[in-house]
Structure formats: C-alpha cells, structure tokens
Design a protein around this motif. Sequence first.
Motif, PDB file in Angstrom:
ATOM      1  N   ARG A 111       3.365  -1.477  -4.963  1.00  0.00           N
ATOM      2  CA  ARG A 111       1.972  -1.305  -5.382  1.00  0.00           C
ATOM      3  C   ARG A 111       1.427  -2.609  -5.976  1.00  0.00           C
ATOM      4  O   ARG A 111       0.245  -2.946  -5.798  1.00  0.00           O
ATOM      5  CB  ARG A 111       1.883  -0.163  -6.390  1.00  0.00           C
ATOM      6  N   GLU A 112       2.294  -3.357  -6.658  1.00  0.00           N
ATOM      7  CA  GLU A 112       1.862  -4.631  -7.221  1.00  0.00           C
ATOM      8  C   GLU A 112       1.392  -5.580  -6.122  1.00  0.00           C
ATOM      9  O   GLU A 112       0.397  -6.299  -6.286  1.00  0.00           O
ATOM     10  CB  GLU A 112       3.003  -5.267  -8.025  1.00  0.00           C
ATOM     11  N   GLN A 113       2.099  -5.587  -4.968  1.00  0.00           N
ATOM     12  CA  GLN A 113       1.668  -6.429  -3.854  1.00  0.00           C
ATOM     13  C   GLN A 113       0.284  -6.016  -3.373  1.00  0.00           C
ATOM     14  O   GLN A 113      -0.562  -6.868  -3.062  1.00  0.00           O
ATOM     15  CB  GLN A 113       2.661  -6.332  -2.701  1.00  0.00           C
ATOM     16  N   ALA A 114       0.048  -4.711  -3.287  1.00  0.00           N
ATOM     17  CA  ALA A 114      -1.261  -4.244  -2.853  1.00  0.00           C
ATOM     18  C   ALA A 114      -2.352  -4.739  -3.800  1.00  0.00           C
ATOM     19  O   ALA A 114      -3.436  -5.159  -3.362  1.00  0.00           O
ATOM     20  CB  ALA A 114      -1.266  -2.721  -2.758  1.00  0.00           C
ATOM     21  N   PHE A 115      -2.074  -4.711  -5.120  1.00  0.00           N
ATOM     22  CA  PHE A 115      -3.050  -5.212  -6.088  1.00  0.00           C
ATOM     23  C   PHE A 115      -3.299  -6.705  -5.909  1.00  0.00           C
ATOM     24  O   PHE A 115      -4.429  -7.183  -6.083  1.00  0.00           O
ATOM     25  CB  PHE A 115      -2.583  -4.919  -7.520  1.00  0.00           C
ATOM     26  N   GLN A 117     -10.585  -2.967  -4.790  1.00  0.00           N
ATOM     27  CA  GLN A 117     -10.200  -2.532  -6.131  1.00  0.00           C
ATOM     28  C   GLN A 117     -11.429  -2.067  -6.876  1.00  0.00           C
ATOM     29  O   GLN A 117     -12.438  -2.770  -6.956  1.00  0.00           O
ATOM     30  CB  GLN A 117      -9.513  -3.659  -6.908  1.00  0.00           C
ATOM     31  N   ALA A 118     -11.355  -0.856  -7.422  1.00  0.00           N
ATOM     32  CA  ALA A 118     -12.413  -0.297  -8.250  1.00  0.00           C
ATOM     33  C   ALA A 118     -11.749   0.236  -9.511  1.00  0.00           C
ATOM     34  O   ALA A 118     -11.096   1.289  -9.471  1.00  0.00           O
ATOM     35  CB  ALA A 118     -13.156   0.809  -7.513  1.00  0.00           C
ATOM     36  N   GLY A 119     -11.860  -0.489 -10.611  1.00  0.00           N
ATOM     37  CA  GLY A 119     -11.089  -0.145 -11.799  1.00  0.00           C
ATOM     38  C   GLY A 119      -9.618  -0.346 -11.508  1.00  0.00           C
ATOM     39  O   GLY A 119      -9.203  -1.401 -11.034  1.00  0.00           O
ATOM     40  N   MET A 120      -8.824   0.684 -11.762  1.00  0.00           N
ATOM     41  CA  MET A 120      -7.389   0.607 -11.474  1.00  0.00           C
ATOM     42  C   MET A 120      -7.035   1.327 -10.179  1.00  0.00           C
ATOM     43  O   MET A 120      -5.861   1.536  -9.892  1.00  0.00           O
ATOM     44  CB  MET A 120      -6.583   1.173 -12.635  1.00  0.00           C
ATOM     45  N   LYS A 121      -8.026   1.701  -9.401  1.00  0.00           N
ATOM     46  CA  LYS A 121      -7.787   2.340  -8.112  1.00  0.00           C
ATOM     47  C   LYS A 121      -7.918   1.322  -6.990  1.00  0.00           C
ATOM     48  O   LYS A 121      -8.743   0.401  -7.047  1.00  0.00           O
ATOM     49  CB  LYS A 121      -8.779   3.478  -7.875  1.00  0.00           C
ATOM     50  N   LEU A 122      -7.091   1.512  -5.961  1.00  0.00           N
ATOM     51  CA  LEU A 122      -7.185   0.734  -4.737  1.00  0.00           C
ATOM     52  C   LEU A 122      -7.627   1.641  -3.602  1.00  0.00           C
ATOM     53  O   LEU A 122      -7.198   2.797  -3.512  1.00  0.00           O
ATOM     54  CB  LEU A 122      -5.845   0.099  -4.380  1.00  0.00           C
ATOM     55  N   PHE A 123      -8.450   1.101  -2.720  1.00  0.00           N
ATOM     56  CA  PHE A 123      -8.913   1.840  -1.545  1.00  0.00           C
ATOM     57  C   PHE A 123      -8.731   0.977  -0.300  1.00  0.00           C
ATOM     58  O   PHE A 123      -8.904  -0.243  -0.344  1.00  0.00           O
ATOM     59  CB  PHE A 123     -10.395   2.213  -1.682  1.00  0.00           C
ATOM     60  N   ASP A 124      -8.372   1.634   0.796  1.00  0.00           N
ATOM     61  CA  ASP A 124      -8.375   1.026   2.119  1.00  0.00           C
ATOM     62  C   ASP A 124      -9.813   1.150   2.621  1.00  0.00           C
ATOM     63  O   ASP A 124     -10.242   2.232   3.023  1.00  0.00           O
ATOM     64  CB  ASP A 124      -7.387   1.773   3.017  1.00  0.00           C
ATOM     65  N   HIS A 146      -8.535   9.595   5.009  1.00  0.00           N
ATOM     66  CA  HIS A 146      -7.251  10.151   5.426  1.00  0.00           C
ATOM     67  C   HIS A 146      -6.210   9.030   5.433  1.00  0.00           C
ATOM     68  O   HIS A 146      -6.288   8.117   6.253  1.00  0.00           O
ATOM     69  CB  HIS A 146      -7.377  10.788   6.812  1.00  0.00           C
ATOM     70  N   LEU A 147      -5.282   9.107   4.525  1.00  0.00           N
ATOM     71  CA  LEU A 147      -4.285   8.050   4.362  1.00  0.00           C
ATOM     72  C   LEU A 147      -3.032   8.363   5.159  1.00  0.00           C
ATOM     73  O   LEU A 147      -2.527   9.484   5.140  1.00  0.00           O
ATOM     74  CB  LEU A 147      -3.942   7.883   2.875  1.00  0.00           C
ATOM     75  N   TRP A 148      -2.522   7.338   5.847  1.00  0.00           N
ATOM     76  CA  TRP A 148      -1.372   7.472   6.734  1.00  0.00           C
ATOM     77  C   TRP A 148      -0.108   7.001   6.033  1.00  0.00           C
ATOM     78  O   TRP A 148      -0.057   5.893   5.496  1.00  0.00           O
ATOM     79  CB  TRP A 148      -1.612   6.652   8.001  1.00  0.00           C
ATOM     80  N   ASN A 149       0.927   7.820   6.040  1.00  0.00           N
ATOM     81  CA  ASN A 149       2.268   7.432   5.647  1.00  0.00           C
ATOM     82  C   ASN A 149       2.260   6.721   4.286  1.00  0.00           C
ATOM     83  O   ASN A 149       1.748   7.252   3.302  1.00  0.00           O
ATOM     84  CB  ASN A 149       2.896   6.578   6.753  1.00  0.00           C
ATOM     85  N   GLN A 150       2.826   5.504   4.194  1.00  0.00           N
ATOM     86  CA  GLN A 150       2.979   4.838   2.915  1.00  0.00           C
ATOM     87  C   GLN A 150       1.661   4.362   2.312  1.00  0.00           C
ATOM     88  O   GLN A 150       1.645   3.931   1.142  1.00  0.00           O
ATOM     89  CB  GLN A 150       3.944   3.654   3.044  1.00  0.00           C
ATOM     90  N   GLU A 151       0.577   4.438   3.060  1.00  0.00           N
ATOM     91  CA  GLU A 151      -0.727   4.146   2.454  1.00  0.00           C
ATOM     92  C   GLU A 151      -0.940   5.000   1.202  1.00  0.00           C
ATOM     93  O   GLU A 151      -1.607   4.573   0.251  1.00  0.00           O
ATOM     94  CB  GLU A 151      -1.851   4.414   3.453  1.00  0.00           C
ATOM     95  N   LYS A 152      -0.380   6.204   1.209  1.00  0.00           N
ATOM     96  CA  LYS A 152      -0.538   7.103   0.064  1.00  0.00           C
ATOM     97  C   LYS A 152       0.122   6.543  -1.198  1.00  0.00           C
ATOM     98  O   LYS A 152      -0.190   6.988  -2.309  1.00  0.00           O
ATOM     99  CB  LYS A 152       0.065   8.474   0.387  1.00  0.00           C
ATOM    100  N   LEU A 153       1.043   5.592  -1.052  1.00  0.00           N
ATOM    101  CA  LEU A 153       1.701   4.986  -2.199  1.00  0.00           C
ATOM    102  C   LEU A 153       0.854   3.890  -2.834  1.00  0.00           C
ATOM    103  O   LEU A 153       1.060   3.556  -4.008  1.00  0.00           O
ATOM    104  CB  LEU A 153       3.056   4.404  -1.783  1.00  0.00           C
ATOM    105  N   TRP A 154      -0.066   3.307  -2.053  1.00  0.00           N
ATOM    106  CA  TRP A 154      -0.860   2.187  -2.561  1.00  0.00           C
ATOM    107  C   TRP A 154      -2.297   2.580  -2.852  1.00  0.00           C
ATOM    108  O   TRP A 154      -2.884   2.076  -3.817  1.00  0.00           O
ATOM    109  CB  TRP A 154      -0.864   1.006  -1.579  1.00  0.00           C
ATOM    110  N   PHE A 155      -2.851   3.430  -2.011  1.00  0.00           N
ATOM    111  CA  PHE A 155      -4.293   3.670  -2.051  1.00  0.00           C
ATOM    112  C   PHE A 155      -4.630   5.060  -2.575  1.00  0.00           C
ATOM    113  O   PHE A 155      -3.852   6.015  -2.416  1.00  0.00           O
ATOM    114  CB  PHE A 155      -4.899   3.523  -0.651  1.00  0.00           C
TER     115      PHE A 155
END
Length: 297
Positions: free
Chosen positions: A63-67, A100-107, A125-134
């Motif tokens: 998740r840190e990488q996504a940020f 990034q919106a606040g502490m949330k991430l969005f695809d 609709h989040l696919w697979n591991q997207e649910k871990l980041w977004f």
Amino acid sequence: MHAAKSVSPVRVAVIQCDPQSGAENRERNMALSLSLAQQAVEGGANLIVLPELSSTGYTFQTREQAFLHAEAVPEGASVQKWISFARANNVYLAAGLVEQAGMKLFDSAVLVGPEGFIGVYRKAHLWNQEKLWFSPGDLGFPVFETPIGRIGLLICWDIWFPEVPRLLSQQGADIICSLNNWVWTPPPLFDEAGRCMASYLTMTAAHVNNVFIAAANRVGTDRGERFLGCSLIAGTNGWPLGPVADAEQETILFADIDLSSTRSAPIWNDLNDLHRDRRADLYDAMLGYTGHPQLPR
C-alpha cells in the motif's frame, strides 16, 4: 442525395502502450503518454484515450508503494501536464492515474480539454489486489458535457457489469471512454479472430446501449503481470470501427465518427427503440436507469 452533415465530427484515438510501475518510471510513463498523444494529434485526433493507470503502471506490491504513486486531482503533476497538453493542442484527453483524496486512494480517470480540467471518475469495481490499495469509487457514473459531445468514463473491470455502460447511456453519453489494464487470465484468452472476451464485452455494451465506446488497453509485462492489448473503438452497432489491436504492440487506433449521431441511433426502425422498449415498469424498482434525455418526463 446528399449525406447528412456531421454535427459533431470527432476523430477518436485510442492509445495502446506499456507504462511501468515504480516511482523511477513516472517521468518515463508521462513522456511515453505525451509522445503517443502527440502522434495522435498529428494523426488528426481531437479525442484521445489513454489506458488505466497510464501515469503509474499497474502492479503495486505494498500500500505504501501505491501512495508513492498517488497525486491529488486536479492539482497533481500528471493531471496538470495532461491539461497543458490538451490546451496546447486543442484536444480532449482521458487518462488514468492513482488519485489521493485525504488518506484514501482511488483508481481514477480524468477528462481534460482545451478549457482545462473537466472531471474525474473513480473506478467502482475493483479487480483482485486492487482492493488492497484502492477504495471503491464513490462518485457514481458521471457524464460530462463538452463542446464535442457528452463523454462518460469507465475503467477496466467495470465493463463486466452491464449496469455501468447502461447508466452512462441512460444519462445520454454519446461516447464512453474505457480505460483498461486487461490482464491475462486462465485460457482460452483469444478466439480464432484474435479477440479477447473484453473486446466482445465492449462490443456488446456498445451494441445494446447504442453508444460509441473507445477502449484503450495496455500491453507488456509489469512486475510479472501480463497484459493482453485488444484495444478497439466500437460503433453504436457494436462492431469495431477499424481493427482490434493485437496483444503485443504499442499502437494507436483512429476512428472518424459523428458523436451526435448517438442521439438518433437508438431508433432502429419505427417499432424498435432500445431506450423506449425497456420494461422499466417490471424492473425499475431494482435497477432504475430512467434518466435518458430522450425519454418523456
């Protein structure tokens, strides 16, 4: 007889490319997207569609990488560069990024144009591991009014949910820009024509909603994840306007369309009209979709 004059002529360009994950690749990804977008402009395009997460690559490991890849919309560097490009070239551009919106991430997907920032869509609709980041998108399914027509956005896995293109078309979208990172899944992946299931879902959604869909996918491999190309531009009858891209090559697809033609396209003949033939009396309590501007109020 004279052909009907095009009221809203548009040359659409779909860009199929290979962005890579890693903060060290962000400048390379932006240079790639702008270089290919410039080629599209030189080819006459005035509506350009880039893939999902085109500024960041797709595959995060934490998740840190996504940020580290995220930015605010529209203040972030990527959006500002896309805005500058759209203004300089008098074009409309749809492109994907980590928002990034606040502490949330969005695809997310943004739409920009000569007038600047137009709007953002957050993937529902989040696919697979997207649910871990977004976080799942929370902005609904907006349709944006522009001088060239009404533009809707969806992202990748969204096309597997028929509600998404239906809701966009019921709000009067003339074209849906579909930003994708379609991945390789268990076989069979392609039929004898070389088309993948995502291509057929795109064609079907265009057909049953009588709407243009410009679908940009990516190619290549990103941290072990492989992507399958097959970008296309589908007409209101569902059939591709030109070739469907292959699974390997970076490429640009073009199609010349009249976006306003979608506003009469639902009427196939005197007795068949997709929007009016819907049995909302039977399923409206569950589904809704009553917002199309051609329907009586």
